[in-house]
Design an enzyme around this catalytic site. Structure first.
Site, PDB file in Angstrom:
ATOM      1  N   THR B 156       0.866  -1.197   0.000  1.00 30.64           N
ATOM      2  CA  THR B 156       0.000   0.000   0.000  1.00 30.64           C
ATOM      3  C   THR B 156       0.898   1.242   0.000  1.00 30.64           C
ATOM      4  O   THR B 156       1.286   1.708  -1.057  1.00 30.64           O
ATOM      5  CB  THR B 156      -0.973  -0.007   1.194  1.00 30.64           C
ATOM      6  OG1 THR B 156      -0.243  -0.206   2.397  1.00 30.64           O
ATOM      7  CG2 THR B 156      -2.015  -1.092   1.025  1.00 30.64           C
ATOM      8  N   LYS B 182       4.709  -6.744   3.611  1.00 32.69           N
ATOM      9  CA  LYS B 182       4.454  -5.333   3.340  1.00 32.69           C
ATOM     10  C   LYS B 182       4.378  -4.588   4.665  1.00 32.69           C
ATOM     11  O   LYS B 182       4.062  -5.176   5.707  1.00 32.69           O
ATOM     12  CB  LYS B 182       3.181  -5.145   2.506  1.00 32.69           C
ATOM     13  CG  LYS B 182       1.917  -5.744   3.040  1.00 32.69           C
ATOM     14  CD  LYS B 182       1.013  -4.788   3.766  1.00 32.69           C
ATOM     15  CE  LYS B 182       0.813  -3.501   2.988  1.00 32.69           C
ATOM     16  NZ  LYS B 182       0.202  -2.490   3.903  1.00 32.69           N
ATOM     17  N   THR B 193       3.492  -8.645  11.873  1.00 26.07           N
ATOM     18  CA  THR B 193       3.480  -7.349  11.220  1.00 26.07           C
ATOM     19  C   THR B 193       2.266  -7.271  10.323  1.00 26.07           C
ATOM     20  O   THR B 193       1.412  -8.156  10.338  1.00 26.07           O
ATOM     21  CB  THR B 193       4.754  -7.110  10.426  1.00 26.07           C
ATOM     22  OG1 THR B 193       4.757  -5.736  10.023  1.00 26.07           O
ATOM     23  CG2 THR B 193       4.803  -7.984   9.198  1.00 26.07           C
ATOM     24  N   GLU B 280       7.568   4.509   7.544  1.00 26.52           N
ATOM     25  CA  GLU B 280       7.180   5.781   6.933  1.00 26.52           C
ATOM     26  C   GLU B 280       8.153   6.897   7.328  1.00 26.52           C
ATOM     27  O   GLU B 280       8.344   7.190   8.493  1.00 26.52           O
ATOM     28  CB  GLU B 280       5.746   6.121   7.329  1.00 26.52           C
ATOM     29  CG  GLU B 280       4.747   5.213   6.604  1.00 26.52           C
ATOM     30  CD  GLU B 280       3.302   5.397   7.023  1.00 26.52           C
ATOM     31  OE1 GLU B 280       2.429   5.019   6.256  1.00 26.52           O
ATOM     32  OE2 GLU B 280       3.075   5.919   8.121  1.00 26.52           O
ATOM     33  N   ASN B 403       1.554  11.216   6.932  1.00 27.81           N
ATOM     34  CA  ASN B 403       0.391  10.964   7.782  1.00 27.81           C
ATOM     35  C   ASN B 403      -0.462  12.173   8.123  1.00 27.81           C
ATOM     36  O   ASN B 403      -1.568  12.009   8.641  1.00 27.81           O
ATOM     37  CB  ASN B 403       0.841  10.273   9.068  1.00 27.81           C
ATOM     38  CG  ASN B 403       1.247   8.842   8.804  1.00 27.81           C
ATOM     39  OD1 ASN B 403       0.437   8.054   8.342  1.00 27.81           O
ATOM     40  ND2 ASN B 403       2.500   8.525   9.045  1.00 27.81           N
ATOM     41  N   SER B 408      -7.525  11.452   4.334  1.00 25.94           N
ATOM     42  CA  SER B 408      -7.819  10.081   3.892  1.00 25.94           C
ATOM     43  C   SER B 408      -9.183  10.061   3.219  1.00 25.94           C
ATOM     44  O   SER B 408     -10.001  10.941   3.388  1.00 25.94           O
ATOM     45  CB  SER B 408      -7.800   9.140   5.077  1.00 25.94           C
ATOM     46  OG  SER B 408      -8.859   9.450   5.949  1.00 25.94           O
TER      47      SER B 408
END
Lengths: 408, 408
Positions: B156, B182, B193, B280, B403, B408
């Site tokens: 993603t 991922k 994870t 990230e 973030n 979103s």
């Protein structure tokens, strides 16, 4: 105070003097800055003291000193150093605290155990005794100053000076409480925030003052977090001079005990929120109210899990009603929760209920609420009566800039 | 994969096929993107399965489905959806998983309980059944593809595709293990994870496979954190087709059990570190080794307290040897620690010992180490034999941008 003032800053309030308390500040030059960084407060004979201190396993020698001195419950002076926390400095750090207490006790004509010391700033550098002593000597002879000057002097990365005041009627007399506090990073107080000082002219027995302070701490300083990082130096001390002349408060049956406790609770609440308002990089003040949990303790842990989640904090910074991240934070808290009973609101607008998004909820008031500076998140677990409210701020580029874009 | 590749990215390795495993990908168009987002893997009859799943109290229906199916220990197909995690979607989410399992079972000629399903992406939006079914139908008839295509399809916000492979000699035969995984935000796996899949041609009894997987998870996926936020969908599944023809591994006494466990441990370690490398905003991979703690469990908690501290992570981002923040993180962990026995190193250079800074330590190697991409922090508590090693990444403006700087 090198960074621009927080957008959430509030003006310093008018705060009356407290009879029996005298404040002086001086330049100890703990850092290469041209500002006062040492505060010296004298307290009238008979002043009682209580306090809450960090639960860190690696506390500063100042915290250890205060913990010992608090047992006796009496205070004659307070010394606060800014720019150097003196934490993790071994014997040399302990010697610095002892030297400060000894010199101050000699000046004030009291025992070293009547002297309270707090320091804030860089960890790992022993507080230089020569600078502390020269600063103290300068402070002993300097002019009296007010609360705002003290608030400025105890600050480090704080972007505005923080104080609050309130009154209560105790035993037929009006007693006054004032408090000043400093933040603004490494804030997840386990029992207290970094450095906060409360002064009152009420007469209060030290044991009762301690119980009242411990109780006031629980819903205030223990319910705020900026970054989940608990300082080695967290200290809140409350001093009561007794100058108001009330019959000393000794227990819950004393005349005015309830009023005093309510006033102390109110003051601590005000001070705690000021710290969050000056959280490093903060652009929004976030209140997280958890209800319907298995217990109050469980509600507190879930609320803190939400408040410390980087994904929740960045979503709020982005004004994004990303309630999925709140679900995540509830889920990871490790506390009793049933996904299919969870309900979530932003402001007054319910967005999820019964384990899924409310279909067709009105997004306009949510978007408007998130554009504001004060954000409310409500989470109902739907499984019990436990509740808790905590406060935090958002996580922004400002936090990274303050903490990564320089070398200490 | 819209963000530029992580500076810590590694190239996708050459990975052999696994006999008994066939991979296909298709476009279900869960988001408005032009890429494959549905993976369909068929597994030979007799394939055994084990897995570790999120401990979140608010797991996705996929996690609940897998938890139930794992009890039977048999697998014939795996379906992975990217772009929608289907978490917190109530009955409609459960129905989507059931529909996927039913359609896949009908195609494969097996029971729905032989089908494993995992989804990753936004929380709170029910996975659209029509898109899933259309995507599945396309996948059933599409050409076989390789591991890298699968790794791309399950990703993603990942900025690079992540896979690893290893071999072991079991019962005189070479068995191969491959894994893909991922990340890359909401990473603090409690037992796993986000999504990881391991395939081997070894013949392994499901109970033994589960024990080996649980054991391999502990020092790998359970020892990494990007942001301390545990996903609702964390899933690692291991499938063993048995095509290698070894006598099935049933317990620790089986020929090759040790070699298989070692290979699985190695594979999980490789995969876990790849996730951190794609954390990230990550610019540095940080290894935190805690020794001398009261117990291994205590060492793990202290290491995670350091790894999740925003102040430690921003200090590393700023290449700042701010060991005071490490002291803070040890202190706040709530685990047994004695300030005056604590020792800290960066790379090979000891910077603090016996509760204070080492006077005159050589700063040059520390500065050079911190400029690198792989940072080692060593903390010795000096009170026991407990030890743990965890991995994280630094906290940078990139994390905030990913973030907070979007809706979103």
């Amino acid at each position: 105070m090198s960074h621009p003032a927080s957008p959430l800053a509030l003006p310093f309030p008018a705060m009356p003097p407290i009879a029996g308390v005298e404040v002086r500040v001086a330049r100890a030059r703990y850092k290469t800055w041209d500002r006062c960084d040492l505060t010296f407060v004298t307290l009238a004979a008979g002043t009682t003291v209580a306090g809450v201190l960090t639960q860190s396993r690696c506390p500063s020698p100042e915290v250890e000193w205060c913990r010992k001195a608090l047992v006796l419950g009496q205070a004659r002076a307070l010394v606060v150093n800014a720019g150097n926390s003196n934490a993790f400095t071994g014997d040399r750090g302990r010697q610095a605290v002892e030297a400060i207490a000894a010199r101050t006790a000699a000046h004030a004509g009291c025992q070293p155990s009547d002297i309270f010391v707090a320091s804030t700033g860089v960890i790992g550098v022993p507080l230089p005794i020569d600078k502390a002593e020269a600063g103290l000597d300068a402070a002993f002879t300097s002019d009296l100053c007010g609360w705002e000057a003290m608030a400025e002097t105890i600050g480090t990365t704080d972007t505005f000076s923080k104080g609050a005041t309130t009154t209560a009627i105790v035993d037929g007399r009006t007693v006054t409480l004032v408090g000043i506090i400093k933040g603004s990073g490494m804030i997840a107080p386990d029992m207290a925030t970094m450095l906060g000082f409360i002064f009152t002219d009420a007469a209060v027995d030290p044991a009762f003052l301690q119980r009242a302070m411990t109780a006031a701490n629980a819903p205030s300083f223990s319910c705020i977090t900026v970054d989940g990082d608990t300082s080695t130096s967290d200290t809140v001390l409350a001093f009561a001079t007794g100058a108001a002349g009330n019959t000393a408060l000794v227990d819950d049956e004393s005349a005015g005990a309830d009023a005093f406790r309510a006033a102390l609770n109110d003051l601590c609440h005000q001070l705690a929120l000021l710290v969050v308002r000056d959280g490093e990089g903060a652009s929004k003040l976030i209140e997280i109210a958890v209800t319907g949990a298995d217990s109050d303790r469980s509600a507190h842990r879930i609320a803190m899990s939400i408040a410390n989640s980087p994904l929740v904090k960045t979503a709020i910074a982005g004004e994004d009603a990303n309630w999925g991240r709140i679900v995540m934070a509830v889920g990871k808290a490790g506390e009793p929760a049933e996904r299919d009973r969870l309900a979530i609101r932003f402001g007054d607008t319910q967005v999820a209920e019964g384990g899924l998004a409310l279909s067709g909820y009105d997004e306009a008031p949510v978007a408007a609420h998130l554009k504001g500076q004060e954000i409310e998140i409500g989470v109902d677990l739907g499984i019990g009566e436990g509740k808790a409210t905590v406060w935090t701020c958002d996580l922004t580029h400002g936090y990274i800039s303050i903490n990564a874009d320089y070398r200490s």
